[in-house]
Write a protein that holds these residues in place. Structure first.
Motif, PDB file in Angstrom:
ATOM      1  N   PRO A  38       0.838  -1.212   0.000  1.00 23.64           N
ATOM      2  CA  PRO A  38       0.000   0.000   0.000  1.00 23.64           C
ATOM      3  C   PRO A  38       0.867   1.255   0.000  1.00 23.64           C
ATOM      4  CG  PRO A  38      -0.766  -1.567   1.655  1.00 23.64           C
ATOM      5  CD  PRO A  38       0.545  -2.096   1.123  1.00 23.64           C
ATOM      6  N   PHE A  39       0.405   2.282  -0.714  1.00 30.12           N
ATOM      7  CA  PHE A  39       1.142   3.542  -0.830  1.00 30.12           C
ATOM      8  C   PHE A  39       0.838   4.421   0.377  1.00 30.12           C
ATOM      9  CE2 PHE A  39       1.181   7.954  -2.721  1.00 30.12           C
ATOM     10  CZ  PHE A  39       2.545   8.092  -2.676  1.00 30.12           C
ATOM     11  N   HIS A  40       1.885   4.834   1.099  1.00 28.02           N
ATOM     12  CA  HIS A  40       1.779   5.739   2.239  1.00 28.02           C
ATOM     13  C   HIS A  40       2.682   6.939   1.949  1.00 28.02           C
ATOM     14  CE1 HIS A  40      -0.411   2.795   4.596  1.00 28.02           C
ATOM     15  NE2 HIS A  40       0.493   1.895   4.251  1.00 28.02           N
ATOM     16  N   PRO A  41       2.101   8.061   1.521  1.00 22.77           N
ATOM     17  CA  PRO A  41       2.932   9.226   1.176  1.00 22.77           C
ATOM     18  C   PRO A  41       3.809   9.653   2.347  1.00 22.77           C
ATOM     19  CG  PRO A  41       0.630   9.594   0.584  1.00 22.77           C
ATOM     20  CD  PRO A  41       0.677   8.338   1.384  1.00 22.77           C
ATOM     21  N   HIS A  42       5.093   9.870   2.055  1.00 19.29           N
ATOM     22  CA  HIS A  42       6.042  10.299   3.072  1.00 19.29           C
ATOM     23  C   HIS A  42       7.267  10.891   2.389  1.00 19.29           C
ATOM     24  CE1 HIS A  42       7.727   6.407   1.933  1.00 19.29           C
ATOM     25  NE2 HIS A  42       8.882   6.858   2.390  1.00 19.29           N
ATOM     26  N   ILE A  43       8.084  11.509   3.210  1.00 21.30           N
ATOM     27  CA  ILE A  43       9.370  12.043   2.753  1.00 21.30           C
ATOM     28  C   ILE A  43      10.446  11.387   3.603  1.00 21.30           C
ATOM     29  CG2 ILE A  43      10.818  14.098   2.541  1.00 21.30           C
ATOM     30  CD1 ILE A  43       8.176  15.713   2.446  1.00 21.30           C
ATOM     31  N   THR A  44      11.412  10.729   2.975  1.00 20.87           N
ATOM     32  CA  THR A  44      12.532  10.161   3.712  1.00 20.87           C
ATOM     33  C   THR A  44      13.493  11.300   4.037  1.00 20.87           C
ATOM     34  OG1 THR A  44      12.293   8.032   2.604  1.00 20.87           O
ATOM     35  CG2 THR A  44      14.431   8.491   3.651  1.00 20.87           C
ATOM     36  N   LEU A  45      13.728  11.516   5.320  1.00 19.75           N
ATOM     37  CA  LEU A  45      14.588  12.606   5.769  1.00 19.75           C
ATOM     38  C   LEU A  45      16.042  12.188   5.896  1.00 19.75           C
ATOM     39  CD1 LEU A  45      12.234  14.024   8.521  1.00 19.75           C
ATOM     40  CD2 LEU A  45      12.546  14.888   6.189  1.00 19.75           C
ATOM     41  N   GLY A  46      16.259  10.926   6.197  1.00 24.34           N
ATOM     42  CA  GLY A  46      17.639  10.483   6.337  1.00 24.34           C
ATOM     43  C   GLY A  46      17.729   9.058   6.825  1.00 24.34           C
ATOM     44  N   ARG A  47      18.932   8.581   6.892  1.00 27.31           N
ATOM     45  CA  ARG A  47      19.227   7.238   7.391  1.00 27.31           C
ATOM     46  C   ARG A  47      19.876   7.393   8.761  1.00 27.31           C
ATOM     47  NH1 ARG A  47      16.683   4.015   3.881  1.00 27.31           N
ATOM     48  NH2 ARG A  47      16.936   4.740   1.767  1.00 27.31           N
ATOM     49  N   ALA A  48      19.579   6.472   9.645  1.00 28.35           N
ATOM     50  CA  ALA A  48      20.069   6.580  11.020  1.00 28.35           C
ATOM     51  C   ALA A  48      20.768   5.298  11.437  1.00 28.35           C
ATOM     52  CB  ALA A  48      18.905   6.895  11.954  1.00 28.35           C
ATOM     53  N   ARG A  49      21.653   4.816  10.614  1.00 24.64           N
ATOM     54  CA  ARG A  49      22.373   3.580  10.929  1.00 24.64           C
ATOM     55  C   ARG A  49      23.225   3.787  12.178  1.00 24.64           C
ATOM     56  NH1 ARG A  49      25.606   0.622   6.289  1.00 24.64           N
ATOM     57  NH2 ARG A  49      23.472   0.251   5.647  1.00 24.64           N
TER      58      ARG A  49
END
Length: 98
Positions: A38-49
């Motif tokens: 399912p499509f959930h609109p969002h913006i990826t802000l960054g990676r937190a490894r």
């Protein structure tokens, strides 16, 4: 531990769903398998490894009501990714201007 920090956009503007449909069409046109989740609109802000949930909580609380404004989408680039032990590698599959 979380690995991705993202911001949801609520129910999303109808244009986001139109863009998603166009992206899915482009995936099919490129003979790739579409993502059927399912499509959930969002913006990826960054990676937190390597960052603990406890360390992220103050940051997330500080910006939980942040507004990012509106953006006009004039095109997109479709990437494929291959996961490995060293991380992901990305390849451009297609570029589209509107």
């Amino acid at each position: 531990m979380p690995t991705v920090v993202w911001a949801g956009v609520g129910h999303g503007h109808p244009h986001l769903f139109s863009l998603h449909r166009r992206l899915q069409d482009a995936v099919l046109h490129a003979n790739l398998e579409p993502d059927l989740k399912p499509f959930h609109p969002h913006i990826t802000l960054g990676r937190a490894r390597g960052v603990s949930r406890a360390a992220l909580k103050p940051f997330l609380r500080q910006y939980e009501d942040a507004e990012f404004g509106l953006w006009k989408v004039t095109g997109f680039t479709l990437y494929s990714s291959v996961l490995s032990a060293d991380g992901s590698s990305y390849s451009i599959e297609m570029r589209q201007k509107f």
